[in-house]
Scaffold this motif. Structure first.
Motif, PDB file in Angstrom:
ATOM      1  N   PRO A 120       0.813  -1.180   0.023  1.00  0.00           N
ATOM      2  CA  PRO A 120      -0.094  -0.083   0.010  1.00  0.00           C
ATOM      3  C   PRO A 120       0.958   1.203   0.154  1.00  0.00           C
ATOM      4  O   PRO A 120       2.132   1.507   0.727  1.00  0.00           O
ATOM      5  CB  PRO A 120      -0.873  -0.152   1.269  1.00  0.00           C
ATOM      6  CG  PRO A 120      -1.004  -1.551   1.483  1.00  0.00           C
ATOM      7  CD  PRO A 120       0.385  -2.155   1.202  1.00  0.00           C
ATOM      8  N   TYR A 121       0.435   2.158  -0.781  1.00  0.00           N
ATOM      9  CA  TYR A 121       1.155   3.660  -0.668  1.00  0.00           C
ATOM     10  C   TYR A 121       0.358   4.777  -0.293  1.00  0.00           C
ATOM     11  O   TYR A 121       0.717   5.631   0.497  1.00  0.00           O
ATOM     12  CB  TYR A 121       1.883   3.662  -2.297  1.00  0.00           C
ATOM     13  CG  TYR A 121       2.822   4.859  -2.308  1.00  0.00           C
ATOM     14  CD1 TYR A 121       3.693   4.882  -1.913  1.00  0.00           C
ATOM     15  CD2 TYR A 121       2.347   5.857  -3.545  1.00  0.00           C
ATOM     16  CE1 TYR A 121       4.637   6.175  -2.049  1.00  0.00           C
ATOM     17  CE2 TYR A 121       3.223   6.854  -3.642  1.00  0.00           C
ATOM     18  CZ  TYR A 121       4.542   7.019  -2.750  1.00  0.00           C
ATOM     19  OH  TYR A 121       5.081   7.993  -3.133  1.00  0.00           O
ATOM     20  N   ARG A 122      -0.703   5.046  -1.144  1.00  0.00           N
ATOM     21  CA  ARG A 122      -1.232   6.321  -1.064  1.00  0.00           C
ATOM     22  C   ARG A 122      -2.635   6.179  -1.272  1.00  0.00           C
ATOM     23  O   ARG A 122      -3.122   5.359  -2.119  1.00  0.00           O
ATOM     24  CB  ARG A 122      -0.693   7.453  -1.882  1.00  0.00           C
ATOM     25  CG  ARG A 122       0.635   8.170  -1.490  1.00  0.00           C
ATOM     26  CD  ARG A 122       0.584   8.759  -0.140  1.00  0.00           C
ATOM     27  NE  ARG A 122       1.914   8.958   0.385  1.00  0.00           N
ATOM     28  CZ  ARG A 122       2.363  10.228  -0.121  1.00  0.00           C
ATOM     29  NH1 ARG A 122       1.647  11.328  -0.960  1.00  0.00           N
ATOM     30  NH2 ARG A 122       3.755  10.600   0.343  1.00  0.00           N
ATOM     31  N   VAL A 123      -3.633   7.011  -0.667  1.00  0.00           N
ATOM     32  CA  VAL A 123      -4.984   7.098  -0.961  1.00  0.00           C
ATOM     33  C   VAL A 123      -5.338   8.412  -1.608  1.00  0.00           C
ATOM     34  O   VAL A 123      -5.057   9.613  -0.910  1.00  0.00           O
ATOM     35  CB  VAL A 123      -5.924   6.692   0.019  1.00  0.00           C
ATOM     36  CG1 VAL A 123      -7.444   7.240  -0.062  1.00  0.00           C
ATOM     37  CG2 VAL A 123      -5.992   5.327   0.584  1.00  0.00           C
ATOM     38  N   LEU A 124      -6.040   8.720  -2.739  1.00  0.00           N
ATOM     39  CA  LEU A 124      -6.380   9.873  -3.290  1.00  0.00           C
ATOM     40  C   LEU A 124      -8.052   9.960  -2.938  1.00  0.00           C
ATOM     41  O   LEU A 124      -9.005   9.308  -3.537  1.00  0.00           O
ATOM     42  CB  LEU A 124      -6.170  10.312  -4.815  1.00  0.00           C
ATOM     43  CG  LEU A 124      -4.874  10.136  -5.070  1.00  0.00           C
ATOM     44  CD1 LEU A 124      -4.824  10.340  -6.590  1.00  0.00           C
ATOM     45  CD2 LEU A 124      -3.961  10.764  -4.357  1.00  0.00           C
ATOM     46  N   ALA A 125      -8.589  10.880  -1.975  1.00  0.00           N
ATOM     47  CA  ALA A 125      -9.833  10.969  -1.515  1.00  0.00           C
ATOM     48  C   ALA A 125     -10.806  11.859  -1.926  1.00  0.00           C
ATOM     49  O   ALA A 125     -10.235  13.160  -2.276  1.00  0.00           O
ATOM     50  CB  ALA A 125      -9.724  10.857   0.015  1.00  0.00           C
ATOM     51  N   PRO A 126     -12.066  11.719  -2.276  1.00  0.00           N
ATOM     52  CA  PRO A 126     -12.816  12.600  -2.675  1.00  0.00           C
ATOM     53  C   PRO A 126     -12.890  13.830  -1.760  1.00  0.00           C
ATOM     54  O   PRO A 126     -12.619  13.644  -0.667  1.00  0.00           O
ATOM     55  CB  PRO A 126     -14.344  11.926  -2.816  1.00  0.00           C
ATOM     56  CG  PRO A 126     -14.024  10.727  -2.949  1.00  0.00           C
ATOM     57  CD  PRO A 126     -12.673  10.233  -2.130  1.00  0.00           C
ATOM     58  N   GLY A 127     -12.962  15.051  -2.034  1.00  0.00           N
ATOM     59  CA  GLY A 127     -13.175  16.275  -1.262  1.00  0.00           C
ATOM     60  C   GLY A 127     -11.279  16.859  -1.250  1.00  0.00           C
ATOM     61  O   GLY A 127     -11.292  18.035  -0.635  1.00  0.00           O
ATOM     62  N   GLN A 128     -10.580  15.953  -1.281  1.00  0.00           N
ATOM     63  CA  GLN A 128      -9.116  16.369  -1.220  1.00  0.00           C
ATOM     64  C   GLN A 128      -8.434  16.521  -2.493  1.00  0.00           C
ATOM     65  O   GLN A 128      -7.652  17.302  -2.755  1.00  0.00           O
ATOM     66  CB  GLN A 128      -8.153  15.193  -0.197  1.00  0.00           C
ATOM     67  CG  GLN A 128      -8.837  15.054   1.098  1.00  0.00           C
ATOM     68  CD  GLN A 128      -8.142  13.951   1.786  1.00  0.00           C
ATOM     69  OE1 GLN A 128      -7.224  13.477   1.422  1.00  0.00           O
ATOM     70  NE2 GLN A 128      -8.662  13.546   3.113  1.00  0.00           N
ATOM     71  N   TYR A 129      -9.040  15.446  -3.345  1.00  0.00           N
ATOM     72  CA  TYR A 129      -8.637  15.518  -4.922  1.00  0.00           C
ATOM     73  C   TYR A 129      -9.678  15.715  -5.724  1.00  0.00           C
ATOM     74  O   TYR A 129     -10.611  15.267  -5.247  1.00  0.00           O
ATOM     75  CB  TYR A 129      -7.576  14.282  -5.099  1.00  0.00           C
ATOM     76  CG  TYR A 129      -6.441  14.179  -4.239  1.00  0.00           C
ATOM     77  CD1 TYR A 129      -5.013  14.874  -4.720  1.00  0.00           C
ATOM     78  CD2 TYR A 129      -6.301  13.584  -3.084  1.00  0.00           C
ATOM     79  CE1 TYR A 129      -3.967  14.817  -3.900  1.00  0.00           C
ATOM     80  CE2 TYR A 129      -5.187  13.727  -2.181  1.00  0.00           C
ATOM     81  CZ  TYR A 129      -4.063  13.993  -2.777  1.00  0.00           C
ATOM     82  OH  TYR A 129      -2.922  14.050  -1.882  1.00  0.00           O
ATOM     83  N   ASP A 130      -9.380  15.876  -7.234  1.00  0.00           N
ATOM     84  CA  ASP A 130     -10.436  16.022  -8.014  1.00  0.00           C
ATOM     85  C   ASP A 130     -11.025  14.523  -8.519  1.00  0.00           C
ATOM     86  O   ASP A 130     -10.624  14.146  -9.504  1.00  0.00           O
ATOM     87  CB  ASP A 130      -9.880  16.864  -9.185  1.00  0.00           C
ATOM     88  CG  ASP A 130     -11.063  17.101 -10.089  1.00  0.00           C
ATOM     89  OD1 ASP A 130     -12.360  16.909  -9.962  1.00  0.00           O
ATOM     90  OD2 ASP A 130     -10.787  17.676 -11.345  1.00  0.00           O
ATOM     91  N   THR A 131     -11.625  13.933  -7.610  1.00  0.00           N
ATOM     92  CA  THR A 131     -12.124  12.627  -7.913  1.00  0.00           C
ATOM     93  C   THR A 131     -13.373  12.599  -7.028  1.00  0.00           C
ATOM     94  O   THR A 131     -13.673  13.059  -5.783  1.00  0.00           O
ATOM     95  CB  THR A 131     -11.185  11.647  -7.523  1.00  0.00           C
ATOM     96  OG1 THR A 131     -11.694  10.163  -7.603  1.00  0.00           O
ATOM     97  CG2 THR A 131     -10.606  11.616  -6.090  1.00  0.00           C
ATOM     98  N   SER A 132     -14.346  11.652  -7.511  1.00  0.00           N
ATOM     99  CA  SER A 132     -15.536  11.450  -7.057  1.00  0.00           C
ATOM    100  C   SER A 132     -15.638   9.933  -6.349  1.00  0.00           C
ATOM    101  O   SER A 132     -16.475   9.684  -5.754  1.00  0.00           O
ATOM    102  CB  SER A 132     -16.915  11.192  -8.044  1.00  0.00           C
ATOM    103  OG  SER A 132     -16.252  10.394  -8.821  1.00  0.00           O
ATOM    104  N   GLU A 133     -14.436   9.344  -6.473  1.00  0.00           N
ATOM    105  CA  GLU A 133     -14.151   7.925  -5.948  1.00  0.00           C
ATOM    106  C   GLU A 133     -13.088   7.762  -5.266  1.00  0.00           C
ATOM    107  O   GLU A 133     -11.930   8.585  -5.611  1.00  0.00           O
ATOM    108  CB  GLU A 133     -14.476   6.854  -6.970  1.00  0.00           C
ATOM    109  CG  GLU A 133     -15.806   6.571  -7.674  1.00  0.00           C
ATOM    110  CD  GLU A 133     -15.712   5.509  -8.736  1.00  0.00           C
ATOM    111  OE1 GLU A 133     -14.656   4.961  -8.809  1.00  0.00           O
ATOM    112  OE2 GLU A 133     -16.840   5.441  -9.146  1.00  0.00           O
ATOM    113  N   LEU A 134     -12.859   6.980  -4.260  1.00  0.00           N
ATOM    114  CA  LEU A 134     -11.496   6.843  -3.654  1.00  0.00           C
ATOM    115  C   LEU A 134     -10.598   6.216  -4.602  1.00  0.00           C
ATOM    116  O   LEU A 134     -10.924   5.161  -4.896  1.00  0.00           O
ATOM    117  CB  LEU A 134     -11.850   5.903  -2.443  1.00  0.00           C
ATOM    118  CG  LEU A 134     -10.506   5.823  -1.177  1.00  0.00           C
ATOM    119  CD1 LEU A 134     -10.595   7.217  -0.484  1.00  0.00           C
ATOM    120  CD2 LEU A 134     -11.041   4.613  -0.334  1.00  0.00           C
ATOM    121  N   ILE A 135      -9.379   6.537  -4.397  1.00  0.00           N
ATOM    122  CA  ILE A 135      -8.201   5.836  -5.313  1.00  0.00           C
ATOM    123  C   ILE A 135      -7.279   5.290  -4.390  1.00  0.00           C
ATOM    124  O   ILE A 135      -6.595   5.950  -3.843  1.00  0.00           O
ATOM    125  CB  ILE A 135      -8.034   6.884  -6.356  1.00  0.00           C
ATOM    126  CG1 ILE A 135      -8.879   7.548  -7.040  1.00  0.00           C
ATOM    127  CG2 ILE A 135      -6.712   6.309  -7.414  1.00  0.00           C
ATOM    128  CD1 ILE A 135      -8.483   8.601  -8.075  1.00  0.00           C
TER     129      ILE A 135
END
Length: 322
Positions: A224-239
């Motif tokens: 595991p490395y990182r999570v890009l979360a909605p509200g923090q990044y321009d995404t509607s889904e957790l990456i």
């Protein structure tokens, strides 16, 4: 600003002022006898894994490291080749090269065996390496190729292949994202420079490596490395982003395609002493044998009830057969 310009600006600033939170290396730093890594080097460890593995570094190999960071992995590589110019470090950012030079002075103070002359620092571009063909035994990069877009990634891999000797090893660590990366994040120059939005699915990453000619590929670790979360990044889904450590070997390409090891194992548990598929694979009774994915698929296709093929562990540490 292009993504390459954004990358150079980001790492120029990271060279001038260490940015401890820039990357999130999940691989423990090698603790080797007599090796002391200066604190400043550790603070400038801008990678997502490790490319230093003692089994790649026997017999004083000539080593190339692209994207020098604060010099930590160059110091670690020098531990295995203590000759002037035995390790070559290449970086496009002058400030990063100077930071490594400064850090090597600290390393000399902490390690009586180390001399800065062991490392030959060169300003250069990963897309046009300042080295002759087939001159290094081991080439490495940590969280650099993830920055490149497709065509530049192909060029960077082809350059590494060019400078490696036959059977030489390319050791890589990069973020991957099997869930897919939204287009708007892929085009975000800063996120790409941060080694996040350029993350490829693992299979696409491996395909890029084998397409330039590497005949054997080992997937050594996946974390595991990182999570890009909605509200923090321009995404509607957790990456969800992982990091992967891979060794690609400049072996000849087999006629039936590359041998890729992802940690699969074959176990024969029948009544006979061994099982021979008459294609070069002999499995002793109840003795696990590491196999490449291609061989695993071929063995599974036989439909033998006394033959178990395990799933990929994405941890392969040598041995087995192809």
């Amino acid at each position: 600003m292009s993504y390459l310009d954004a990358t150079q600006d980001l790492y120029k600033n990271a060279a001038l002022t260490p940015d401890v939170g820039l990357c999130c290396t999940t691989t423990p730093i090698w603790q080797l006898p007599g090796l002391s890594i200066p604190k400043r080097m550790q603070e400038m460890n801008y990678g997502c894994g490790s490319t230093v593995n003692p089994r790649d570094l026997l017999n004083n190999p000539a080593i190339l490291y692209v994207g020098v960071g604060g010099g930590m992995e160059l110091l670690q590589f020098s531990y295995f080749n203590r000759q002037p110019g035995g390790v070559i470090g290449v970086d496009v950012v002058p400030e990063m090269l100077q930071a490594s030079r400064d850090n090597f002075q600290l390393a000399e103070e902490e390690n009586d065996w180390f001399k800065s002359e062991f490392v030959d620092l060169r300003q250069g571009d990963a897309l046009n390496l300042p080295l002759e063909d087939e001159t290094v035994d081991v080439a490495a990069q940590n969280c650099l190729f993830n920055i490149f877009k497709t065509e530049d990634l192909k060029k960077a891999l082809a350059e590494m292949y060019r400078v490696l000797k036959p059977h030489g090893r390319l050791v890589l660590s990069d973020p991957i994202c099997d869930g897919g990366m939204p287009a708007q994040l892929q085009e975000d120059a800063r996120l790409r420079a941060l080694c996040l939005s350029g993350s490829l699915p693992l299979q696409a990453y491996l395909d890029a490596i084998t397409e330039v000619g590497f005949g054997t590929v080992e997937v050594r670790a996946r974390r595991p490395y990182r999570v890009l979360a909605p509200g923090q990044y321009d995404t509607s889904e957790l990456i969800f982003i992982e990091s992967v450590e891979v060794c690609a070997i400049k072996d000849p390409m087999p006629e039936d395609g590359p041998c890729i090891f992802t940690g699969k194992t074959a176990i024969y548990y029948g009544d006979q002493e061994y099982f021979d598929d008459h294609k070069g694979h002999v499995l002793l009774q109840n003795q696990p044998l590491a196999v490449c994915d291609k061989t695993a698929a071929a063995l599974a296709s036989l439909g033998k009830e006394d033959l178990l093929i395990t799933n990929s562990t994405f941890f392969y540490d040598g041995g087995g057969c192809c």
